[in-house]
Design an enzyme around this catalytic site. Structure first.
Site, short mmCIF file in Angstrom:
data_model
loop_
_atom_site.label_atom_id
_atom_site.label_comp_id
_atom_site.label_asym_id
_atom_site.label_seq_id
_atom_site.Cartn_x
_atom_site.Cartn_y
_atom_site.Cartn_z
N LYS A 257 68.58 17.60 89.68
CA LYS A 257 67.27 18.01 89.17
C LYS A 257 66.27 18.04 90.32
O LYS A 257 66.09 17.04 91.01
CB LYS A 257 66.79 17.00 88.10
CG LYS A 257 65.31 17.16 87.71
CD LYS A 257 64.89 16.12 86.65
CE LYS A 257 63.39 16.17 86.38
NZ LYS A 257 62.94 15.16 85.39
N ASP A 262 56.12 17.22 88.55
CA ASP A 262 56.20 17.18 87.09
C ASP A 262 54.88 16.67 86.52
O ASP A 262 54.63 15.48 86.47
CB ASP A 262 57.37 16.27 86.66
CG ASP A 262 57.53 16.23 85.15
OD1 ASP A 262 56.90 17.06 84.45
OD2 ASP A 262 58.30 15.36 84.66
N LYS A 269 51.06 14.71 81.33
CA LYS A 269 51.23 13.28 81.56
C LYS A 269 49.87 12.63 81.75
O LYS A 269 48.93 13.29 82.19
CB LYS A 269 52.03 13.07 82.86
CG LYS A 269 53.51 13.28 82.74
CD LYS A 269 54.20 12.96 84.07
CE LYS A 269 55.68 13.22 83.99
NZ LYS A 269 56.41 12.31 83.11
N ASP A 280 60.05 13.77 91.55
CA ASP A 280 60.90 14.29 90.48
C ASP A 280 61.93 15.31 91.00
O ASP A 280 62.71 15.85 90.24
CB ASP A 280 60.02 14.90 89.37
CG ASP A 280 60.62 14.71 87.99
OD1 ASP A 280 61.46 13.81 87.83
OD2 ASP A 280 60.26 15.48 87.08
N ASP A 339 57.29 17.80 78.60
CA ASP A 339 57.55 16.80 79.65
C ASP A 339 59.04 16.42 79.71
O ASP A 339 59.49 15.79 80.66
CB ASP A 339 56.69 15.57 79.40
CG ASP A 339 56.57 14.68 80.63
OD1 ASP A 339 56.97 15.12 81.73
OD2 ASP A 339 56.08 13.53 80.49
N GLU A 341 61.49 18.14 80.58
CA GLU A 341 61.86 19.42 81.21
C GLU A 341 63.13 19.31 82.03
O GLU A 341 63.86 20.29 82.20
CB GLU A 341 60.70 19.90 82.11
CG GLU A 341 60.63 19.31 83.54
CD GLU A 341 60.44 17.80 83.58
OE1 GLU A 341 59.97 17.23 82.57
OE2 GLU A 341 60.76 17.18 84.61
N ARG A 343 66.04 17.92 81.52
CA ARG A 343 67.30 18.22 80.82
C ARG A 343 67.48 19.72 80.60
O ARG A 343 68.60 20.20 80.51
CB ARG A 343 67.34 17.43 79.50
CG ARG A 343 66.27 17.82 78.52
CD ARG A 343 66.05 16.77 77.44
NE ARG A 343 65.33 15.60 77.95
CZ ARG A 343 65.10 14.51 77.25
NH1 ARG A 343 65.53 14.42 76.00
NH2 ARG A 343 64.42 13.49 77.77
N1 BES Z 1 60.38 13.00 85.33
C1 BES Z 1 60.19 12.37 84.09
C2 BES Z 1 60.89 11.01 84.00
C3 BES Z 1 60.29 9.91 84.83
C4 BES Z 1 59.13 9.27 84.45
C5 BES Z 1 60.95 9.50 85.97
C6 BES Z 1 58.63 8.24 85.22
C7 BES Z 1 60.45 8.44 86.72
C8 BES Z 1 59.29 7.82 86.36
C9 BES Z 1 60.76 13.23 82.96
O1 BES Z 1 60.64 14.60 83.15
C10 BES Z 1 59.97 12.87 81.74
O2 BES Z 1 58.79 13.02 81.75
N2 BES Z 1 60.66 12.39 80.71
C11 BES Z 1 60.02 11.96 79.52
C12 BES Z 1 60.90 12.35 78.35
C13 BES Z 1 60.26 12.18 77.02
C14 BES Z 1 59.13 13.16 76.84
C15 BES Z 1 61.30 12.39 75.95
C16 BES Z 1 59.83 10.45 79.58
O3 BES Z 1 60.70 9.76 80.12
O4 BES Z 1 58.80 9.97 79.12
ZN ZN Z 2 60.66 15.25 85.15
ZN ZN Z 3 58.77 15.39 82.56
#
Ligand code: BES
Ligand code: ZN
Ligand code: ZN
Length: 493
Positions: A257, A262, A269, A280, A339, A341, A343
């Site tokens: 990825k 992000d 966010k 990210d 968010d 994204e 996956r």
């Molecule tokens: N890049 C983030 C995950 C992340 C967050 C990695 C903080 C490291 C530190 C990912 O794209 C994300 O935002 N995932 C969300 C998924 C949710 C909306 C189902 C998350 O983990 O909150």
């Molecule tokens: Zn992300």
């Molecule tokens: Zn995200």
């Protein structure tokens, strides 16, 4: 730094600093057992003071009783708690100390038989030394360009030259991964990652293909298209092919990825720590580092890397919650949170790689879920897999490299949590339940039966407040995963 090996007896080595390790609660540092009486006394005194405690350092003058000017005694803690990581950490601290003192060269007495694998003592010393001096100063006027101290390893291991050479390649690849991952988002849009991939391909025997925004769209990479459409910085789909194994041998597929920033998109966010979302792209950077290392090591295997890269931004063109998109795997996905994204682009990367390259196995790497940090913290990466044999090999590589992982389960109940009422699947699970696993369940729709290990490196890809202090890691990206996966690949035929 330059690192080399010599077979000379330590007591005869002419060096500014002769370093020896000392276990806690033992009297004599390893390798300094048969020295002159006078020296013996001074060493014994400093050992008594430090007690061999892990990371204690004592420097004593040899007062011309030995060819070496000084002796450094480095505590490595209790005998029954010794691991390769203790060696990495201690050597990192010693190397930093020596460099602070501006010493040109230092020699380490390589202890024999303190780990099950003797060769690993040498590789851990090299990794600890090389990684500990890492600095990211590209954007600073004041550069860290001090001349680094040279290191000599005193050892009778006849494979030492080869182990040193390989360990330098691997730890340099970790530093390369850190360098790319640490780039700020304004300086590293998807196009830049493409240029970096092209460069390592041209320096090594690799083929590099990069799809533009239009090609991504026309090939049906709907996840990458949707996530990338909100940014002026266009998405890139990067493919690297390393073929140095038998022609008929199926390649191993690596997918990373690479979200260069992000923001969360329309599901924006919160502002706090949003800057960290420059990391990210770490999954993609890990894959780049692995490719660089295996090419330089000239491993006789075939590996294909797929790195979907996008910037996730909110804008008039951005994808929205409620959208239904079609992924490369042919399935429709209901977007419930923009968010989630990672996956979407990974599902495309995995499906594309499997369709076009028929790999024997797949590994993917992603800073995928905050839930992984909640579950496992910042020192252990989460893994999810469909193949227990594969996992056990990955666990062996993990224990050798001290890049810690923990397997989370996956089954049909988790698969059900990503079913959608209006599309084939949805891009989030049910509330906050099992967030890391439901993200993996989404990916599993692209994987099918190919042996697969998914690495969620959200907690381990960069230094966070709860990250354990290690001398060979420094502020910013860690390069997590490179050493583990290269170790695994080195043992593949
Ligand atoms: N890049 C983030 C995950 C992340 C967050 C990695 C903080 C490291 C530190 C990912 O794209 C994300 O935002 N995932 C969300 C998924 C949710 C909306 C189902 C998350 O983990 O909150
Ligand atoms: Zn992300
Ligand atoms: Zn995200």
């Amino acid at each position: 730094m330059r690192i080399r090996a010599e077979t000379i007896i330590p007591a005869k080595k002419k060096t500014p600093v002769l370093c020896a390790f000392c276990f806690e609660d033992t009297n004599v540092p390893i390798g300094l057992e048969r020295l002159d009486k006078k020296i013996d006394q001074t060493i014994l005194e400093s050992v008594r003071e430090n007690k061999g405690k892990k990371n204690s350092i004592a420097i004593i003058h040899s007062h011309k009783e030995l060819p070496s000017e000084k002796i450094l005694i480095a505590g490595i803690g209790k005998k029954n708690q010794i691991t390769s990581d203790v060696i990495r950490d201690v050597v990192g601290n010693v190397t930093k100390k020596i460099n602070e003192l501006g010493i040109k060269e230092f020699s380490i007495i390589v202890p024999e038989k303190i780990l099950n694998d003797n060769d690993q003592v040498i590789s851990s010393i090299v990794e600890g030394a090389n990684l500990s001096l890492y600095h990211f100063d590209l954007f600073k006027k004041e550069k860290y360009n001090k001349k680094e101290s040279d290191l000599t390893l005193l050892t009778s291991n006849d494979k030492s030259q080869k182990i040193i050479k390989n360990s330098i390649i691997i730890s340099d690849a970790v530093k390369f991964t850190r360098d790319v991952a640490n780039l700020p988002p304004n300086e590293c849009p998807p196009m830049k990652l493409g240029e970096i991939a092209k460069k390592i391909a041209s320096q090594n025997k690799m083929k590099c293909t990069i799809f533009s925004k239009n090609e991504i769209k026309s090939k049906g990479l709907g996840g990458v298209t949707a996530v990338g459409q909100g940014s002026k910085n266009e998405p890139k789909f990067i493919i690297l092919e390393y073929r140095n194994g038998k022609k008929e041998q199926k390649p191993i597929l690596l997918v990373g990825k690479a979200v260069t920033f992000d923001t969360g998109g329309i599901s924006l966010k919160p502002g706090e720590k949003m800057d960290e979302m420059k990391f990210d792209k770490c999954g993609g950077c890990t894959v780049l580092g692995i490719m660089k290392a295996i090419a330089e090591l000239k491993l006789t295997i075939n590996v294909v890397a797929v790195i979907p890269s996008v910037e996730n931004m909110p804008s008039g063109e951005a994808f929205r919650p409620g959208d239904i998109i079609k992924l490369f795997n042919g399935k429709t996905a209901e977007i419930l949170n923009t968010d989630a994204e990672g996956r979407l682009i990974l599902a495309d990367g995995i499906a594309y790689g499997i369709k076009h390259y028929q790999p024997s196995s797949v590994m993917d790497f992603a800073t995928l879920t905050g839930a992984c940090i909640v579950a496992l913290g910042t020192n252990v990466a989460g893994i999810v897999s469909n193949n227990t044999k594969f996992v056990s090999k990955i666990k062996t590589a993990s224990s050798k490299t001290s890049e810690e992982i923990w397997e989370l389960p996956i089954n049909d109940d988790y698969m059900d949590m990503v079913k959608s009422k209006v599309a084939d699947i949805r891009n989030i699970g049910m509330g906050r339940a099992a967030g890391t696993i439901t993200a993996a369940a989404f990916l599993a729709h692209s994987v099918g039966n190919v042996p697969w290990v998914h690495f969620d490196i959200a907690g381990t890809a960069w230094i966070q407040p709860s990250t354990k202090n290690k001398s060979y890691n420094s502020h910013g990206a860690t390069g997590f995963g490179v050493r583990l996966v290269v170790n695994y690949l080195m043992n593949q035929k």
